[in-house]
Design a protein around this motif. Sequence first.
Motif, mmCIF file in Angstrom:
data_model
loop_
_atom_site.group_PDB
_atom_site.id
_atom_site.type_symbol
_atom_site.label_atom_id
_atom_site.label_comp_id
_atom_site.label_asym_id
_atom_site.label_seq_id
_atom_site.Cartn_x
_atom_site.Cartn_y
_atom_site.Cartn_z
ATOM 1 N N LEU A 9 0.831 -1.201 0.000
ATOM 2 C CA LEU A 9 0.000 0.000 0.000
ATOM 3 C C LEU A 9 0.868 1.255 0.000
ATOM 4 C CD1 LEU A 9 -2.824 -1.174 2.387
ATOM 5 C CD2 LEU A 9 -3.032 -0.638 -0.036
ATOM 6 N N VAL A 10 2.046 1.165 0.564
ATOM 7 C CA VAL A 10 2.981 2.295 0.522
ATOM 8 C C VAL A 10 3.360 2.586 -0.928
ATOM 9 C CG1 VAL A 10 5.306 3.065 1.177
ATOM 10 C CG2 VAL A 10 3.846 1.926 2.856
ATOM 11 N N ASP A 11 3.529 1.546 -1.736
ATOM 12 C CA ASP A 11 3.857 1.711 -3.148
ATOM 13 C C ASP A 11 2.732 2.447 -3.878
ATOM 14 O OD1 ASP A 11 5.899 0.665 -5.274
ATOM 15 O OD2 ASP A 11 3.921 0.225 -6.134
ATOM 16 N N VAL A 12 1.486 2.047 -3.624
ATOM 17 C CA VAL A 12 0.334 2.709 -4.238
ATOM 18 C C VAL A 12 0.264 4.159 -3.766
ATOM 19 C CG1 VAL A 12 -2.199 2.734 -4.404
ATOM 20 C CG2 VAL A 12 -0.956 0.556 -4.512
ATOM 21 N N ALA A 13 0.448 4.370 -2.471
ATOM 22 C CA ALA A 13 0.405 5.726 -1.915
ATOM 23 C C ALA A 13 1.478 6.608 -2.539
ATOM 24 C CB ALA A 13 0.566 5.672 -0.399
ATOM 25 N N THR A 14 2.675 6.064 -2.693
ATOM 26 C CA THR A 14 3.776 6.836 -3.280
ATOM 27 C C THR A 14 3.469 7.217 -4.722
ATOM 28 O OG1 THR A 14 5.366 5.759 -1.826
ATOM 29 C CG2 THR A 14 6.253 6.811 -3.792
ATOM 30 N N ALA A 15 2.911 6.285 -5.472
ATOM 31 C CA ALA A 15 2.542 6.585 -6.863
ATOM 32 C C ALA A 15 1.512 7.710 -6.915
ATOM 33 C CB ALA A 15 2.001 5.337 -7.554
ATOM 34 N N LEU A 16 0.511 7.638 -6.046
ATOM 35 C CA LEU A 16 -0.498 8.702 -6.017
ATOM 36 C C LEU A 16 0.099 10.030 -5.576
ATOM 37 C CD1 LEU A 16 -3.773 7.050 -4.703
ATOM 38 C CD2 LEU A 16 -3.511 8.440 -6.758
ATOM 39 N N GLN A 144 -2.432 10.264 3.329
ATOM 40 C CA GLN A 144 -2.135 8.839 3.142
ATOM 41 C C GLN A 144 -1.255 8.303 4.270
ATOM 42 O OE1 GLN A 144 -0.649 8.848 -0.855
ATOM 43 N NE2 GLN A 144 -2.662 8.323 -1.667
ATOM 44 N N ASN A 145 -0.284 9.077 4.697
ATOM 45 C CA ASN A 145 0.551 8.636 5.813
ATOM 46 C C ASN A 145 -0.281 8.458 7.075
ATOM 47 O OD1 ASN A 145 2.821 8.556 4.206
ATOM 48 N ND2 ASN A 145 3.480 10.617 4.769
ATOM 49 N N ALA A 146 -1.234 9.354 7.291
ATOM 50 C CA ALA A 146 -2.115 9.223 8.455
ATOM 51 C C ALA A 146 -2.963 7.959 8.343
ATOM 52 C CB ALA A 146 -3.002 10.459 8.588
ATOM 53 N N ALA A 147 -3.506 7.709 7.157
ATOM 54 C CA ALA A 147 -4.324 6.511 6.954
ATOM 55 C C ALA A 147 -3.488 5.247 7.140
ATOM 56 C CB ALA A 147 -4.960 6.531 5.567
ATOM 57 N N LEU A 148 -2.298 5.230 6.572
ATOM 58 C CA LEU A 148 -1.436 4.052 6.702
ATOM 59 C C LEU A 148 -1.015 3.808 8.149
ATOM 60 C CD1 LEU A 148 0.755 4.456 3.510
ATOM 61 C CD2 LEU A 148 -0.882 2.612 3.966
ATOM 62 N N SER A 149 -0.887 4.874 8.925
ATOM 63 C CA SER A 149 -0.492 4.712 10.325
ATOM 64 C C SER A 149 -1.609 4.091 11.163
ATOM 65 C CB SER A 149 -0.077 6.052 10.937
ATOM 66 O OG SER A 149 -1.210 6.868 11.170
ATOM 67 N N ARG A 150 -2.839 4.121 10.643
ATOM 68 C CA ARG A 150 -3.973 3.590 11.392
ATOM 69 C C ARG A 150 -4.334 2.151 11.009
ATOM 70 N NH1 ARG A 150 -5.948 8.662 9.718
ATOM 71 N NH2 ARG A 150 -7.370 7.650 8.259
ATOM 72 N N THR A 151 -3.565 1.544 10.126
ATOM 73 C CA THR A 151 -3.900 0.185 9.702
ATOM 74 C C THR A 151 -2.673 -0.703 9.751
ATOM 75 O OG1 THR A 151 -4.842 -1.165 7.935
ATOM 76 C CG2 THR A 151 -3.520 0.714 7.247
ATOM 77 N N GLN A 153 -2.671 -3.325 7.694
ATOM 78 C CA GLN A 153 -2.661 -3.907 6.358
ATOM 79 C C GLN A 153 -1.478 -3.357 5.571
ATOM 80 O OE1 GLN A 153 -6.290 -3.358 4.216
ATOM 81 N NE2 GLN A 153 -5.438 -4.131 2.305
ATOM 82 N N GLN A 154 -0.744 -4.227 4.924
ATOM 83 C CA GLN A 154 0.461 -3.796 4.239
ATOM 84 C C GLN A 154 0.407 -3.931 2.724
ATOM 85 O OE1 GLN A 154 3.079 -2.338 5.957
ATOM 86 N NE2 GLN A 154 1.561 -2.407 7.579
ATOM 87 N N THR A 155 -0.456 -4.815 2.210
ATOM 88 C CA THR A 155 -0.477 -5.055 0.766
ATOM 89 C C THR A 155 -1.853 -4.795 0.172
ATOM 90 O OG1 THR A 155 -0.936 -7.409 1.088
ATOM 91 C CG2 THR A 155 1.382 -6.773 0.840
ATOM 92 N N VAL A 156 -1.864 -4.602 -1.134
ATOM 93 C CA VAL A 156 -3.093 -4.352 -1.889
ATOM 94 C C VAL A 156 -3.991 -5.581 -1.834
ATOM 95 C CG1 VAL A 156 -3.992 -3.994 -4.226
ATOM 96 C CG2 VAL A 156 -2.002 -2.682 -3.433
ATOM 97 N N ARG A 157 -5.267 -5.341 -1.616
ATOM 98 C CA ARG A 157 -6.283 -6.402 -1.666
ATOM 99 C C ARG A 157 -7.366 -5.954 -2.627
ATOM 100 N NH1 ARG A 157 -9.069 -6.285 2.749
ATOM 101 N NH2 ARG A 157 -10.299 -8.006 2.080
ATOM 102 N N SER A 158 -7.547 -6.687 -3.704
ATOM 103 C CA SER A 158 -8.560 -6.297 -4.687
ATOM 104 C C SER A 158 -9.958 -6.367 -4.105
ATOM 105 C CB SER A 158 -8.455 -7.154 -5.944
ATOM 106 O OG SER A 158 -8.643 -8.525 -5.630
ATOM 107 N N ALA A 159 -10.174 -7.208 -3.101
ATOM 108 C CA ALA A 159 -11.492 -7.319 -2.479
ATOM 109 C C ALA A 159 -11.898 -6.033 -1.776
ATOM 110 C CB ALA A 159 -11.518 -8.485 -1.488
ATOM 111 N N ALA A 160 -10.929 -5.175 -1.462
ATOM 112 C CA ALA A 160 -11.235 -3.910 -0.785
ATOM 113 C C ALA A 160 -11.870 -2.902 -1.729
ATOM 114 C CB ALA A 160 -9.963 -3.314 -0.182
#
Length: 177
Positions: A9-16, A144-151, A153-160
């Motif tokens: 998810l950090v990778d996705v966040a960085t791209a965005l 995004q950093n705030a959101a990532l700090s609250r979870t 979860q580390q990887t992308v899940r398509s079900a999300a």
Amino acid sequence: MLESAETSLVDVATALQDIEPLCVRYCALRPDRRETVVPALRKVHEAAVELSDSDERFTEAARRFHEVLAAECGNQTLKVLVGALIALWSGHESEWACHGEVGRPTAAQRRVGTAAHARLIELIDAGDADAAMALAREHVAASQNAALSRTSQQTVRSAAVSPLALDRARELRGGGR
């Protein structure tokens, strides 16, 4: 594809964080921004402000602001690319918001986010592409950093990715349902 590659998810966040500000820049450079971009942003921003006391509903309304930035940037390639990443990120963020306090932004974070959105609207309206892009980069990274700090979860899940997020991604591409 991102899920099977165990993309973080950090990778996705960085791209965005790198490419969403380009959409903001393009919005500010549009000669018709006052007739197209600014009214659309004001409308979704007002909705988010009205929902700022509602954790779950606020998250959805605030994400819509970012969807509009991509949709109104005037560059079809960025619109599709950023729209897909926003749909992916939004799905995860919505899932976190639905699962209790761990995933919800605090009242202070919601105020900071809406203030950043209001300032982005002002900068886009003024055509200040450089300042708008700089603020967008700071805002996206902080939220995004705030959101990532609250979870945890580390990887992308398509079900999300919810059907609603997929519909919005299709809208951004111009394909409707």
